[in-house]
Design a protein around this motif. Structure first.
Motif, PDB file in Angstrom:
ATOM      1  N   ALA A  71       1.272  -0.958  -0.379  1.00 17.43           N
ATOM      2  CA  ALA A  71      -0.551   0.090  -0.383  1.00 17.43           C
ATOM      3  C   ALA A  71       0.863   1.273  -0.027  1.00 17.43           C
ATOM      4  CB  ALA A  71      -0.646   0.426   1.351  1.00 17.43           C
ATOM      5  N   LEU A  72       2.181   1.201   0.774  1.00 15.73           N
ATOM      6  CA  LEU A  72       2.458   2.450   0.949  1.00 15.73           C
ATOM      7  C   LEU A  72       3.913   2.403  -0.211  1.00 15.73           C
ATOM      8  CD1 LEU A  72       3.152   5.233   2.648  1.00 15.73           C
ATOM      9  CD2 LEU A  72       4.634   4.302   3.494  1.00 15.73           C
ATOM     10  N   ALA A  84      11.820   5.993   1.720  1.00 18.82           N
ATOM     11  CA  ALA A  84      13.279   5.903   2.305  1.00 18.82           C
ATOM     12  C   ALA A  84      12.902   5.228   4.075  1.00 18.82           C
ATOM     13  CB  ALA A  84      14.338   6.822   2.588  1.00 18.82           C
ATOM     14  N   PRO A  85      11.910   3.980   3.907  1.00 19.15           N
ATOM     15  CA  PRO A  85      11.420   3.508   4.989  1.00 19.15           C
ATOM     16  C   PRO A  85      12.225   3.558   6.202  1.00 19.15           C
ATOM     17  CG  PRO A  85      11.547   1.974   3.824  1.00 19.15           C
ATOM     18  CD  PRO A  85      11.960   2.602   2.700  1.00 19.15           C
ATOM     19  N   HIS A  86      12.485   4.328   7.453  1.00 19.36           N
ATOM     20  CA  HIS A  86      12.957   4.088   8.952  1.00 19.36           C
ATOM     21  C   HIS A  86      13.108   3.174   8.875  1.00 19.36           C
ATOM     22  CE1 HIS A  86      15.384   6.448  11.431  1.00 19.36           C
ATOM     23  NE2 HIS A  86      15.265   6.860  11.146  1.00 19.36           N
ATOM     24  N   ALA A 319       6.238   2.871  10.459  1.00 20.72           N
ATOM     25  CA  ALA A 319       5.873   1.598  11.508  1.00 20.72           C
ATOM     26  C   ALA A 319       5.253   2.101  10.078  1.00 20.72           C
ATOM     27  CB  ALA A 319       5.129   3.350  12.095  1.00 20.72           C
ATOM     28  N   TYR A 320       4.288   1.992   9.141  1.00 22.01           N
ATOM     29  CA  TYR A 320       3.410   1.276   8.452  1.00 22.01           C
ATOM     30  C   TYR A 320       3.433  -0.051   7.562  1.00 22.01           C
ATOM     31  CZ  TYR A 320       7.118   0.870   4.124  1.00 22.01           C
ATOM     32  OH  TYR A 320       7.843  -0.095   3.140  1.00 22.01           O
ATOM     33  N   SER A 321       5.034  -0.467   7.812  1.00 20.90           N
ATOM     34  CA  SER A 321       4.825  -1.796   7.759  1.00 20.90           C
ATOM     35  C   SER A 321       4.572  -2.952   9.320  1.00 20.90           C
ATOM     36  CB  SER A 321       6.362  -2.100   7.787  1.00 20.90           C
ATOM     37  OG  SER A 321       6.941  -2.107   8.910  1.00 20.90           O
ATOM     38  N   SER A 322       4.541  -3.117  10.081  1.00 16.36           N
ATOM     39  CA  SER A 322       3.870  -3.225  11.163  1.00 16.36           C
ATOM     40  C   SER A 322       2.661  -2.507  11.533  1.00 16.36           C
ATOM     41  CB  SER A 322       4.794  -2.904  12.127  1.00 16.36           C
ATOM     42  OG  SER A 322       5.634  -3.950  12.182  1.00 16.36           O
ATOM     43  N   HIS A 323       2.137  -1.147  11.275  1.00 16.00           N
ATOM     44  CA  HIS A 323       0.911  -0.350  12.101  1.00 16.00           C
ATOM     45  C   HIS A 323       1.338  -1.325  12.795  1.00 16.00           C
ATOM     46  CE1 HIS A 323      -2.081   2.223  10.954  1.00 16.00           C
ATOM     47  NE2 HIS A 323      -2.569   1.601  10.596  1.00 16.00           N
ATOM     48  N   PRO A 339      -3.300   5.152   2.580  1.00 14.98           N
ATOM     49  CA  PRO A 339      -4.135   3.971   2.656  1.00 14.98           C
ATOM     50  C   PRO A 339      -4.276   3.556   3.639  1.00 14.98           C
ATOM     51  CG  PRO A 339      -1.106   4.330   2.647  1.00 14.98           C
ATOM     52  CD  PRO A 339      -2.020   5.722   2.096  1.00 14.98           C
ATOM     53  N   ARG A 340      -4.760   2.495   3.380  1.00 17.37           N
ATOM     54  CA  ARG A 340      -5.803   1.562   4.798  1.00 17.37           C
ATOM     55  C   ARG A 340      -5.000   0.766   4.971  1.00 17.37           C
ATOM     56  NH1 ARG A 340      -6.821   1.562   8.515  1.00 17.37           N
ATOM     57  NH2 ARG A 340      -8.562   0.567  10.330  1.00 17.37           N
ATOM     58  N   LEU A 341      -4.413   0.775   6.088  1.00 18.40           N
ATOM     59  CA  LEU A 341      -3.551   0.375   6.899  1.00 18.40           C
ATOM     60  C   LEU A 341      -3.989  -1.090   7.482  1.00 18.40           C
ATOM     61  CD1 LEU A 341      -0.407   2.350   7.049  1.00 18.40           C
ATOM     62  CD2 LEU A 341      -0.705   1.169   5.511  1.00 18.40           C
ATOM     63  N   THR A 342      -3.307  -2.163   8.102  1.00 21.82           N
ATOM     64  CA  THR A 342      -3.728  -2.767   8.577  1.00 21.82           C
ATOM     65  C   THR A 342      -3.412  -2.863   9.847  1.00 21.82           C
ATOM     66  OG1 THR A 342      -5.222  -3.722   7.204  1.00 21.82           O
ATOM     67  CG2 THR A 342      -5.018  -5.274   8.801  1.00 21.82           C
TER      68      THR A 342
END
Length: 466
Positions: A71-72, A84-86, A319-323, A339-342
């Motif tokens: 999604a991201l 560039a994900p942290h 944090a988006y990967s785990s949410h 985007p709707r994250l889960t």
């Protein structure tokens, strides 16, 4: 780099991360897993509730994880932003490899150790999102750039003293170190407090032969943690300052093409306001309409040109990967443009005592659960089937809607205090799934995280090198 050279390098990187059998070193794994390496665990077919896992255990839900990563990546592609994900969220090269395969431009880090972890794991580009003043590490980064033309590295500067430290430490005969001038705000973290300060730092860096100014950076998440109209307006004003400062640096002729990038960079965007960041900074950079250009040579829609080159936004969301089921989920619901994250993380913990009516003690505490941005929340309950053998059948499970009034109201080091309406709580031996708030302080408590499918069978692992 030839195919043979690349293959040899991957082999060396794999050897750096190889650790041997998991043994007793990781929490919650079943005893029979001891002889296997972490990469071999998915092949054993372990099931969370049937094969001897110990409690508590944190798991990543495969379906949610993959959906969030996709999604991201799509969000950034649609808006012409680089991702560039942290890496500090999980400190997992294996997880970043998934993000890199989905188009991530770089991995963001905050310390030398984090950079070395991801470099050992094969990261092609490292974005050091902190003012770099550790001169020994700066020399390491410059040596890596000189030794590997396909490696990329960027870092921040925000003080004249920091610029002088780097200028004195680096070798002007080697490739210049690409730097971004960091812009901050009163009461915030690092970063120049005024545009005038940022211009002075940019001028100082531009005067150093071993540095190349390639853009600006900022962190908008320290402006607010809310989505009220007032908070959104305050964040938007800060982003406007970031843009104006970048334009002033460019107009002063301080941007430097020697770093070999095909675009100037504006690094911003955590996990709360990245939609606002994209709206303000992905486009609208001076004359010339949208350009095609990518700092590593790939094509992609960027912002308009500035000082003769496209400007590309670098989003650093981690944090988006785990949410989560707390802070980020709450704020994401107030941001319709994202985007709707889960939530992908669950911590399964066992009821070890019911000493009072309406109170149960669980065997997970501060060493297992984050608590800096809110306490965990009950997600599911699996009663233990009576009998000599442990069993928590799925057909008896209850989800969050059936747990109204259940709440965690305190944590000790190894205990969670579960409150519930009298007469209707769990029994000793039952399991509860807890949702967490703030993934960045969850992963550091779990060095090896099982990834499970919808049936809670282990299908992968995520090794976190904290």
């Amino acid at each position: 780099m030839t195919d043979a050279t690349a293959t040899a390098r991957v082999g060396r990187l794999d050897a750096q991360l190889a650790e041997g059998p998991v043994g007793w070193r990781f929490k919650a794994l079943p005893p029979q897993a001891a002889p296997y390496e972490s990469a071999e665990l998915p092949g054993q077919g372990y099931r969370l509730f049937e094969d001897g896992f110990e409690w508590p255990v944190m798991v990543l839900k495969q379906r949610a994880l993959e959906a969030n990563l996709t999604a991201l990546a799509a969000f950034c592609a649609e808006r012409g932003a680089l991702l560039a994900p942290h890496g500090k969220t999980t400190l997992s090269p294996a997880l970043y490899a998934r993000q890199q395969a989905l188009g991530a431009w770089a991995v963001t880090v905050a310390t030398p150790h984090q950079a070395r972890v991801f470099r050992a794991g094969g990261a092609r580009r490292i974005h050091y999102a902190n003012p770099l003043v550790h001169t020994g590490f700066a020399r390491w980064a410059q040596r890596e750039l000189a030794a590997d033309p396909e490696f990329g590295f960027t870092a921040y500067v925000d003080t004249l003293e920091g610029v002088r430290l780097l200028g004195a430490a680096l070798d002007p005969r080697r490739p210049p170190l690409p730097v971004l001038v960091e812009i901050g705000h009163a009461g915030g973290r690092t970063g120049c407090r005024t545009p005038a300060q940022a211009l002075a730092v940019a001028r100082a860096a531009a005067a150093e032969p071993s540095l190349a100014v390639v853009g600006v950076a900022a962190y908008e998440g320290s402006v607010s943690h809310a989505r009220t109209p007032e908070a959104v307006a305050e964040v938007t004003r800060f982003l406007s300052t970031v843009k104006d400062t970048m334009v002033r640096i460019a107009e002063a002729g301080l941007l430097d093409s020697r770093a070999g990038l095909d675009a100037w960079l504006v690094s911003c965007g955590g996990s709360i306001y990245y939609d606002l960041v994209a709206g303000e900074l992905a486009h609208g950079w001076g004359s010339g309409g949208p350009q095609d250009g990518h700092p590593d040579g790939r094509t992609g829609t960027g912002g308009e040109s500035l000082a003769g080159r496209p400007v590309r936004l670098v989003l650093r969301s981690g944090a988006y990967s785990s949410h989560d089921d707390g802070l980020y989920d709450r704020l994401a619901r107030q941001a319709p443009g994202t985007p709707r994250l889960t939530p992908a993380l669950e911590v399964w913990t066992q009821v070890i005592s019911t000493p009072e009516d309406g109170l149960a003690l669980l065997d997970a505490g501060r060493r297992d659960l984050p608590f800096d941005e809110g306490l965990p929340v009950p997600l599911a309950h699996r009663p233990r089937r009576p009998g000599p053998q442990d069993a928590w059948p799925e057909e008896a499970a209850r989800d969050a809607e059936a747990l109204l009034g259940w709440r965690i109201d305190a944590l000790n080091d190894q205990h969670a205090f579960l409150r519930f309406p009298t007469g209707g709580g769990p029994r000793v031996g039952d399991l509860l799934a807890l949702g967490i708030s703030h993934p960045c302080t969850a992963h550091d408590k779990w060095q090896l995280v099982p990834v499970v499918d919808d049936g809670y069978r282990v299908v992968d692992t995520v090794r976190c090198f904290f």
